[in-house]
Design a protein around this motif. Sequence first.
Motif, PDB file in Angstrom:
ATOM      1  N   GLU A 260       0.808  -1.221   0.000  1.00  0.00           N
ATOM      2  CA  GLU A 260       0.000   0.000   0.000  1.00  0.00           C
ATOM      3  C   GLU A 260       0.841   1.271   0.000  1.00  0.00           C
ATOM      4  O   GLU A 260       0.421   2.294  -0.544  1.00  0.00           O
ATOM      5  CB  GLU A 260      -0.936   0.007   1.220  1.00  0.00           C
ATOM      6  CG  GLU A 260      -2.070  -1.016   1.139  1.00  0.00           C
ATOM      7  CD  GLU A 260      -1.697  -2.360   1.746  1.00  0.00           C
ATOM      8  OE1 GLU A 260      -2.606  -3.111   2.135  1.00  0.00           O
ATOM      9  OE2 GLU A 260      -0.478  -2.671   1.812  1.00  0.00           O
ATOM     10  N   GLU A 261       2.011   1.238   0.614  1.00  0.00           N
ATOM     11  CA  GLU A 261       2.897   2.404   0.586  1.00  0.00           C
ATOM     12  C   GLU A 261       3.286   2.746  -0.845  1.00  0.00           C
ATOM     13  O   GLU A 261       3.310   3.917  -1.233  1.00  0.00           O
ATOM     14  CB  GLU A 261       4.169   2.128   1.398  1.00  0.00           C
ATOM     15  CG  GLU A 261       4.024   2.300   2.885  1.00  0.00           C
ATOM     16  CD  GLU A 261       5.359   2.164   3.593  1.00  0.00           C
ATOM     17  OE1 GLU A 261       5.693   3.053   4.392  1.00  0.00           O
ATOM     18  OE2 GLU A 261       6.066   1.177   3.359  1.00  0.00           O
TER      19      GLU A 261
ATOM     20  N   GLU B 296       1.707   1.825  -3.615  1.00  0.00           N
ATOM     21  CA  GLU B 296       0.544   2.193  -4.431  1.00  0.00           C
ATOM     22  C   GLU B 296       0.117   3.625  -4.199  1.00  0.00           C
ATOM     23  O   GLU B 296      -0.184   4.352  -5.148  1.00  0.00           O
ATOM     24  CB  GLU B 296      -0.603   1.222  -4.140  1.00  0.00           C
ATOM     25  CG  GLU B 296      -0.332  -0.190  -4.654  1.00  0.00           C
ATOM     26  CD  GLU B 296      -1.409  -1.183  -4.253  1.00  0.00           C
ATOM     27  OE1 GLU B 296      -2.212  -0.855  -3.335  1.00  0.00           O
ATOM     28  OE2 GLU B 296      -1.456  -2.283  -4.833  1.00  0.00           O
ATOM     29  N   VAL B 297       0.078   4.065  -2.941  1.00  0.00           N
ATOM     30  CA  VAL B 297      -0.393   5.420  -2.667  1.00  0.00           C
ATOM     31  C   VAL B 297       0.578   6.471  -3.182  1.00  0.00           C
ATOM     32  O   VAL B 297       0.181   7.601  -3.504  1.00  0.00           O
ATOM     33  CB  VAL B 297      -0.663   5.621  -1.157  1.00  0.00           C
ATOM     34  CG1 VAL B 297       0.635   5.771  -0.361  1.00  0.00           C
ATOM     35  CG2 VAL B 297      -1.586   6.818  -0.920  1.00  0.00           C
TER      36      VAL B 297
END
Length: 313
Positions: free
Chosen positions: A132-133, A135-136
Motif C-alpha cells: 500500500e505504501e 501504491e499510494v
Amino acid sequence: MRVRTDGTLAYGIQLPIQSQSTIYAEAWESGAGPQDLVAVARAAESAGFDYIASCDHVAVPRRLAAAMSTVWYDPVATLAHLAAVTERTRLLSHVAVVGLRHPLLTAKQYATLDHLSGGRLILGVGAGHVREEFEVLGVDFERRGSVLDETIDALRAALGADEFPVHHGKLYEFEGLGQLPRPAQPKVPLWVGGSSPAAVRRAALKGDGWLPQGDPRDRLPAQIAELKRIRAEAGIEDPVTVGAITEPLYVGEPGWNVGRRTISGAPQALAESLRAYRAMGVDQIQVRFRCRSRTELTDQITAFGAEVAPHLD
C-alpha cells in the motif's frame, strides 16, 4: 563506516521509540518521546557505539497496523535531530525505502544530513515490503527490486562530488541540475539491506555493506559466502562491511523473564557468544537490549560499552 582494524567487532544499535513494531518494541516505548530518544542516543555515543539507526515507513495500512504499529519516525528528521545532540557516532538509515522517492529528493535530504553532521551518514537502503505504501505514492510494487537497483545507481551519482550530477537510466534521468550542499564525506557508505537471494546479490554488486534482516546464526555463514562469491566473480575488490543483527541481549542476570532467545549473563560470557559472529566473517553487529524502562536501557548500553565491548576481540 570503516571496519575496525584492531580485530574487534564494531557495534551499533537501532534506536527504540522511533519504530514500534510488536516484534521488538518494549512496553515503555509507547509512552516515550523525544527526550528519551536523545538520552538513548547520547548513552550509545558515550558507550562507544559506532552508529545509531532509524527505520523508514511512510504510512502503515490498517491491515498491518496491529503488528507493525503506525509509529515510524521519519529517518532523515530523526537522524538530523540526533546529529545535533551527538558528536561522533555514525547515523544509519536502517533501512530507507529509497524507491518510494525520486533519487534527487533522497539525495537532497541525505546530503544535507551528511553535511550538517560533519560526514557521519551511512545510507542503508532496502526494497520495502508494504504494497500500500508503494501504491499510494504511485510506485510499482511488483518492480520494486529493479526500481531499487536503478535508484542506487542514481544515488551514487547524486551523492558524489559533482554539484551537477548526471544519471541516464530507464526510470530516472537528470543532468544540469545542481544540488548544494554536497555531502561532507567524499563517498557516503551505502549499505544494502535484506536477506533474500536478490538482496544478497544487490548488496554484493552495489553495496559498500550488507545489512541482513535477522538471519539466524546457522544461516549467516552460507549467506556471507554467497555475498563474497558474487562480489569476487564480478571483480569487485573493495572491502564490504558485513553486518548481523544479534539475538536480544541483557548484560548480567536479569531477575525477570527476558525471553528464551535472549542472551544474558556475565559480560565476558556475552562477549564470547558475540565473538562467534566475527568468526563467521561479520564486521559489525547491531544489538538490541531487553529493558523495562529508559533507565534500564541506558544502563544496559553503558554496561555493554564498558564491560562487554572490550572483550569483542
